[in-house]
Enzyme design. Sequence first.
Site, PDB file in Angstrom:
ATOM      1  N   LYS A 179      -2.886  -3.672  15.546  1.00  0.00           N
ATOM      2  CA  LYS A 179      -1.567  -3.457  14.951  1.00  0.00           C
ATOM      3  C   LYS A 179      -1.540  -2.053  14.368  1.00  0.00           C
ATOM      4  CE  LYS A 179       0.463  -3.729  10.794  1.00  0.00           C
ATOM      5  NZ  LYS A 179       1.222  -2.496  11.037  1.00  0.00           N
ATOM      6  N   GLU A 255     -12.098   0.388   5.439  1.00  0.00           N
ATOM      7  CA  GLU A 255     -12.200   1.806   5.083  1.00  0.00           C
ATOM      8  C   GLU A 255     -11.009   2.059   4.178  1.00  0.00           C
ATOM      9  OE1 GLU A 255     -14.323   4.312   6.264  1.00  0.00           O
ATOM     10  OE2 GLU A 255     -15.527   2.824   7.308  1.00  0.00           O
ATOM     11  N   CYS A 289      -8.209   9.923   3.193  1.00  0.00           N
ATOM     12  CA  CYS A 289      -9.024   9.122   2.291  1.00  0.00           C
ATOM     13  C   CYS A 289     -10.146   9.987   1.721  1.00  0.00           C
ATOM     14  CB  CYS A 289      -9.587   7.913   3.024  1.00  0.00           C
ATOM     15  SG  CYS A 289     -10.285   8.325   4.632  1.00  0.00           S
ATOM     16  N   GLN A 336       5.908   7.465  -0.174  1.00  0.00           N
ATOM     17  CA  GLN A 336       4.765   8.316  -0.525  1.00  0.00           C
ATOM     18  C   GLN A 336       5.250   9.546  -1.298  1.00  0.00           C
ATOM     19  OE1 GLN A 336       1.351   8.073  -0.057  1.00  0.00           O
ATOM     20  NE2 GLN A 336       1.818   5.975   0.521  1.00  0.00           N
ATOM     21  N   GLU A 386      -5.494   7.737  -6.822  1.00  0.00           N
ATOM     22  CA  GLU A 386      -5.438   8.437  -5.551  1.00  0.00           C
ATOM     23  C   GLU A 386      -4.014   8.929  -5.331  1.00  0.00           C
ATOM     24  OE1 GLU A 386      -6.006   6.053  -2.017  1.00  0.00           O
ATOM     25  OE2 GLU A 386      -7.275   7.600  -1.112  1.00  0.00           O
TER      26      GLU A 386
END
Lengths: 487, 457
Positions: A179, A255, A289, A336, A386
Amino acid sequence: PIPLPLLSLQIFINNEWHESTSGKKFPTYNPSTLEKICDIEEGDKPDVDNAVEAAKAAFQRGAPWRQMDALSRGRLLHKLADLLERDRVILAVSTVIGKPFLQAYFIDLEGCIKTLRYYAGWADKIQGRTIPVDENFVCFTRHEPMGVCGAITPWNFPLLMLVWKMAPALCCGNTLVIKPAEQTPLTSLYIGSLIKEVGFPPGVVNIVPGYGPTAGAAISTHHSIDKIAFTGSTKVGKLIKEAASKSNLKRVTLELGGKNPCIVCADADLDLAVECAHQGVFFNQGQCCTAASRVFVEEQIYPEFVKRSVEYAKKRLVGDPFDARTEQGPQIDQKQFDKILELIESGKKEGAKLECGGLAIEDRGLFIKPTVFSEVTDNMRIAKEEIFGPVQPIMKFKSIEEVIRRANSTEYGLTAAVFTKNLDRALTLASALQSGTVWINCYNALYAQAPFGGFKMSGNGRELGEYALAEYTEVKTVTIKLSQKSP
Amino acid sequence: QIFINNEWHDSVSGKKFEVFNPANEEKICEVEEGDKADVDKAVKAARKAFELGSPWRTMDASERGRLLNKLADLVERDRLILATMEAIDGGKLFSTAYLMDLGACIKTLRYCAGWADKIHGRTVPMDGNFFTFTRHEPIGVCGQIIPWNFPLVMFIWKIAPALCCGNTVVVKPAEQTPLTALYMGSLIKEVRFPPGVVNIVPGFGPTTGAAISHHMDVDKVAFTGSTEVGKLIKEAAGKSNLKRVTLELGGKSPNIIFADADLDSAVEFAHIGLFYHQGQCCIAGSRIFVEEPVYDEFVQRSIERAKKYTLGNPLLPGVQQGPQIDKEQFQKILELIESGKKEGAKLECGGGPWGDKGYFIQPTVFSNVTDDMRIAKEEIFGPVQQIMKFKTTDEVIKRANNTAYGLAAAVFTKDIDKALTFAAALQAGTVWVNCYSAMSAQCPFGGFKMSGNGREM
């Protein structure tokens, strides 16, 4: 408008293109222009069920994929790499997610091709062991494919993250239900047509575009999926591991996010450190990341480091991803974009010193100015959360013991970097930092051969390198009795 | 008491719980009952012992190995005490505890001791002008939740590799069988593992066990027990801090006997494979598929073998079967036996409880069992043997694999082609050929599918 080649925008099952069971479609947008590119068939639970059926059938004992020599599996992966090379421009263009075209072409596609070739080479080297067990037995292990693997991929490196999962999974003989992120399904769907062209048996790779709470959840809770691999936020990673447990204890590789420390010692090559730290945080619009989002600089060189970093940030060219000079494109979407600006505001409010940037570029949709904060302290939100945007927080440190403690003081643990010429310091830090990857005098040095993954809440398991093979194989021990002990 | 930092503590709550002898249902003693507060203390101690610069972190790897070998020496020295304790606490036959359980503990400790200074990373030929290598670092504080069927062996299977790799541990032994784990605490102190490296918190699953699986400062949880609880533990790990998870869960392992097998050998292995330790093994061969031509003979010989049993006090020589661990298990097994009778299996022998004290159940054999019966699908964990018939290889492979479990499997045949076909086709973590239960510290052990995640040994 970018002329797109004939792309199938449907669900890929058994090497065929299908409409969604519900008949629904969803739109995908170009974040540079905020215009819709096209509509895609929207997969949900019934489509995932169909894909899993196909993947399961392709994995049956006696099926073509199971009977195929391992070497031939490797050849198919090599051929897929060849086709990616052939269609490299199209794929780089299709990565229309605001990523500068040249980066997509030279970095993303390069990573994809090399990773495919790396795992193509492993296919016929998946070895078990013979074991000197007590008494009169012959004992050996087999490293078998796990079965049907679900892969849920993110929007920041859509094709690369897909290949990081697909390559080892197929290399080890598994079948897949993928997906791709709803923001960026195009390149994954294009891969479907290449999979068919290469000649992978039907059902080996299936692709179901759709949303997380529907298609993604259907995968993580599915009772016939043996393993799930996910790259994305820590928050969703936890939901996936929970869903895996509640359903059928499927194996899980994750991850997740990072708040990666970049430690610059006074004896470092300052130009190198500034450049690496800069690219380390601003690459891909900060949407990595591995972003170097906590830069710790030794006191003595702090003012000079900040000054040079600000110069770099001010020079960074933000613009149209198809302009060859552009270094930074737009953020992926409104959500975002808003989150990053909110964190920038928190930095200002909590007392960090805004050196440059700090706001959106007017009238330009989702573009944000490269932003540098200095005098950042560990308790500020920009030092803890983050950001996933073009924001560089720079802090000061005095001693190695102190910076080790501060660097490790986070639930994340994905990567870390150290800039120093001193051997002792470099190796002490390499041992002490709680990170899955430690870079010394470099940043983002990521290659197919080296394993990658997180300590603590940055993930479970490893991708890339030989280590990924363990994530895609199940160990079987076979013990055979002999009438006499054999030496 | 509770063992933290090489010292013995009362429980924070002041509560204690009782430990019973399943052979006569009498109380053996009381043990301090750990709960979340005690787990917090233990985790703090384990975290401190794992700090950079601590004695455990700065110890040479070879020295870690020496400590594990010394621990093996002390287990050998106190073998009699430990075996007796295990027999009384766990209803285990004394001779079995002394020879098999203690033997396995000592060997596993020595096996892992040897690995300690051989935990290798790799150098990697990465593209570009880089020098790249991997380090295989200890994970950190490991929570370990131990079951009641092989209390000491399972304790060792968890602490040995964990300590070998440099981790620190917080162990919760099963509430039915905490005694040998606590005794190990005193040996660990005697060997001089640094304080905080091994911590033992006895208590119950929903309190102590849950505190461990939810703990935000535990880096990994390893659990052996039921699939039902295994799922809760992995969920808790996901909900809390994504701690790494290893699970060794249940099984409904198929044992496949072909007509060309050595029948005596097959009957014997199938018997021990099911009845060992009163059927309380995750690897119990609880679905025996016998090829049609030898079915009747196999059933006959299995009944004869089962009837030969003497039940009684596990400490006495001459006793072949002890009690089940507790009332809950006892009732569950009897319920499943009743379902077998009701659903139409043929009860060949046994079929009910034995004696008027203790949780004893007669060795029971069912034949003419079909795949849809509860006794063919659910894990019984008791002395109940199911024997079914099959005709062809393809048929039995399908039936054997038709379960959510996948821990072990066996095939009895002299034909090399059949043997290796089954070794490949069976979805099980361990496949035995012409034997059953052959386990050794050197062989990896673990489950396919819902029998577990990861491997031990």
